[in-house]
Design an enzyme around this catalytic site. Structure first.
Site, PDB file in Angstrom:
ATOM      1  N   MET A   1      49.355  63.548 101.179  1.00 13.13           N
ATOM      2  CA  MET A   1      48.679  63.567  99.884  1.00 13.13           C
ATOM      3  C   MET A   1      47.184  63.750 100.103  1.00 13.13           C
ATOM      4  O   MET A   1      46.616  63.221 101.042  1.00 13.13           O
ATOM      5  CB  MET A   1      48.939  62.241  99.166  1.00 13.13           C
ATOM      6  CG  MET A   1      48.538  62.278  97.719  1.00 13.13           C
ATOM      7  SD  MET A   1      49.462  61.119  96.718  1.00 13.13           S
ATOM      8  CE  MET A   1      48.813  59.554  97.246  1.00 13.13           C
ATOM      9  N   CYS A   2      46.556  64.534  99.260  1.00 10.86           N
ATOM     10  CA  CYS A   2      45.117  64.700  99.264  1.00 10.86           C
ATOM     11  C   CYS A   2      44.678  64.902  97.823  1.00 10.86           C
ATOM     12  O   CYS A   2      45.500  65.100  96.939  1.00 10.86           O
ATOM     13  CB  CYS A   2      44.682  65.924 100.070  1.00 10.86           C
ATOM     14  SG  CYS A   2      44.995  65.798 101.835  1.00 10.86           S
TER      15      CYS A   2
END
Lengths: 306, 225
Positions: A1-2
């Site tokens: 996730m970013c």
């Protein structure tokens, strides 16, 4: 996730507040990426050439660096140091000589970005801390892109943080994970492309750079990335005039866009956009999968389906 | 009516307050202001209350809903009304990916568009979308109804079990084992009721019905790679 945020201003009256707005957006995306953060910001008159450089030992590396560069390239050099980064400004025709000097004499200095208006700042740490170190809130500009990283594919280092510089005044940020990056890295290295780390996004950036060096436009390079890069990605690319967005055909990495008369904004989530002026009346939508979008100054938005 | 300022009072206080409403509560009307894209708004409700969310939300709004009506006056992020059991979730704007995923019952109405994977693995929920839906919608859908007044994206109904899919516009492509089926009178009756429930200005006769060809129910060596 970013987390990814992007802001492209149509209203010149907002330019002095660009850094402030982007910093709020970036900090909101801390939950999606607490290990490092970075920002690419486009500003200035673009009259000369700019290099943003980074060193882990800035006191030593940047001491009298401008003087040494002046002697080496026999020209004007302006240097602005911000924490571990420094922005070096030259006349446009001297950027090659300056890069050669740095490469030969300063293995401690890494080039974060090159171009005429682009500056890239990125470091390990919470987004709020990274923003404070570089005084991002005070920065003005026409448009910018920010990234908060939660590493999954490679080490948490400055060089693994986003944005990545792909060409003059061009940069890339990525949410997702590329699954064919090892094979693509080997292929690109055989073709002579320099890739520094084991990071998957750096391979994506190197791929775009290589495509553009071999005749593709940025739009064409993004289009072909849909065929050549395997894995999950939402890419946002910065250019001198604007920014582009492309999502892989599966499109499981989130993306939301908002547009008003004053700006076009990108966020991994809507909550990154909620404090923008007039957001309650903005056109808000989710970009389509496998579709390249571009916004640039003086042009209407374009969307090109794959 | 009870008004709750989410920004001032916080998500945990909101959801625990709503969870505390019993079957017989007199506080049946709730308004949530300043949602500001927050995640998990009004999840796990189990009382016949109506919750109006005045703005757009992030992930998982109205998840696991039972009995309650959750009305969002804006757009919603991924996973709205995920695993709903009963009640109604009504979205005035658009919904992001996997809207109504794994829902067992109740009604999800989306007045704008829904993106990819709408109704993935639905198990009895009714989903009514006024606009379009994205790719891989109703993937492995088991039962319930998906009504789409606009167009459907690629691979509609891939590996479908027994859910009914009704689409008025175009279908970009059908997924494995999903086929167009005859619209018989009993289907028109079901669809008319769904269109009325969803507040759709559309005629049942304008829709096509899609469902499972039932060729993936049993092992077939020709399906192996």
């Amino acid at each position: 996730m970013c987390g990814i945020v992007g802001l492209f201003l149509k209203d010149p009256g907002l330019q002095s507040a660009l850094g402030d707005m982007l910093t709020d957006m970036l900090i909101t995306m801390t939950d999606r990426g607490p290990d490092s953060a970075g920002i690419a910001i486009y500003g200035g008159d673009g009259a000369g050439a700019k290099l943003t450089v980074q060193s882990d030992t800035p006191e030593d590396s940047f001491a009298k660096l401008d003087n040494h560069l002046r002697k080496a390239i026999k020209g004007k050099v302006a240097m602005t140091v911000k924490d571990t980064h420094a922005v070096l400004e030259f006349q446009t025709d001297q950027i090659g000589a300056a890069r050669t000097f740095l490469a030969e004499n300063h293995p401690d200095i890494r080039v974060m970005s090159h171009g005429s208006t682009l500056e890239i700042y990125k470091e390990v740490g919470l987004p709020r801390a990274v923003a404070d170190r570089f005084a991002l809130r005070q920065m003005a500009g026409t448009h910018g892109i920010g990234h908060t990283r939660m590493a999954t594919e490679s080490a948490v280092t400055t060089m693994g943080a986003h944005p990545f510089n792909t060409g003059p005044d061009q940069c890339l940020v990525h949410n997702g994970s590329l699954s064919n990056h090892n094979a693509m890295r080997r292929k690109l290295r055989r073709l002579g492309v320099h890739i520094e780390t084991e990071n998957d996004t750096e391979v994506g950036a190197a791929y775009l750079t290589w495509k553009m060096q071999t005749g593709s436009t940025l739009g064409e390079a993004l289009q072909s990335s849909l065929d050549d890069l395997d894995g999950f990605f939402t890419f946002v690319v910065g250019t001198k005039d604007g920014f582009g967005v492309v999502r892989d055909p599966i499109a499981c990495k989130p993306a939301v866009m908002a547009e008003t008369d004053q700006y076009v904004a990108f966020g991994s989530e809507y909550r990154a956009l909620v404090n923008l002026p007039g957001i309650d009346h903005a056109r808000v939508w989710e970009p389509e999968p496998a579709t390249v979008y571009f916004w640039s100054h003086g042009q209407t938005p374009t969307a090109q389906a794959a | 009516m009870q008004t709750f300022d989410l920004e001032a009072q916080g998500l945990r206080a909101l959801n625990s307050t709503l969870h505390a409403q019993a079957e017989t509560t007199n506080q049946t009307a709730w308004e949530i202001v300043n949602p500001k894209g927050a995640h998990a708004i009004a999840v796990g409700l189990d009382a016949p209350i109506e919750v109006n969310v005045k703005g757009s939300t992030g992930y998982y709004c109205g998840g696991m809903n039972k009995q309650a009506t959750v009305h969002v006056h804006g757009s919603v992020g991924p996973g709205v009304a995920e695993n709903m059991i009963s009640g109604t979730v009504l979205i005035e704007g658009d919904a992001s990916q996997y809207a109504g995923a794994t829902g067992n019952g109740g009604t999800l109405i989306i007045k704008g568009n829904a993106s990819s994977r709408c109704g993935i693995s639905m198990k009895g929920i009714d989903i009514i979308v006024h606009g379009n839906i994205g790719h891989m919608s109703a993937f492995m859908a088991q039962s319930g109804n998906l009504v789409v007044c606009g167009d459907a994206g690629e691979a509609l109904g891939d590996s479908l079990y027994e859910a009914r899919l009704f689409v008025r516009g175009s279908v970009k492509s059908l997924g494995a084992d999903c086929v167009e089926k005859e619209m018989r009178p009993e289907h028109l009756t079901i669809l008319e009721e769904l269109l009325e429930r969803g507040g759709c200005d559309a005629k049942a006769s304008e829709f096509k019905r899609y469902g499972s060809a039932r060729q993936l129910y049993h092992f077939n060596i020709d399906n192996a790679y």
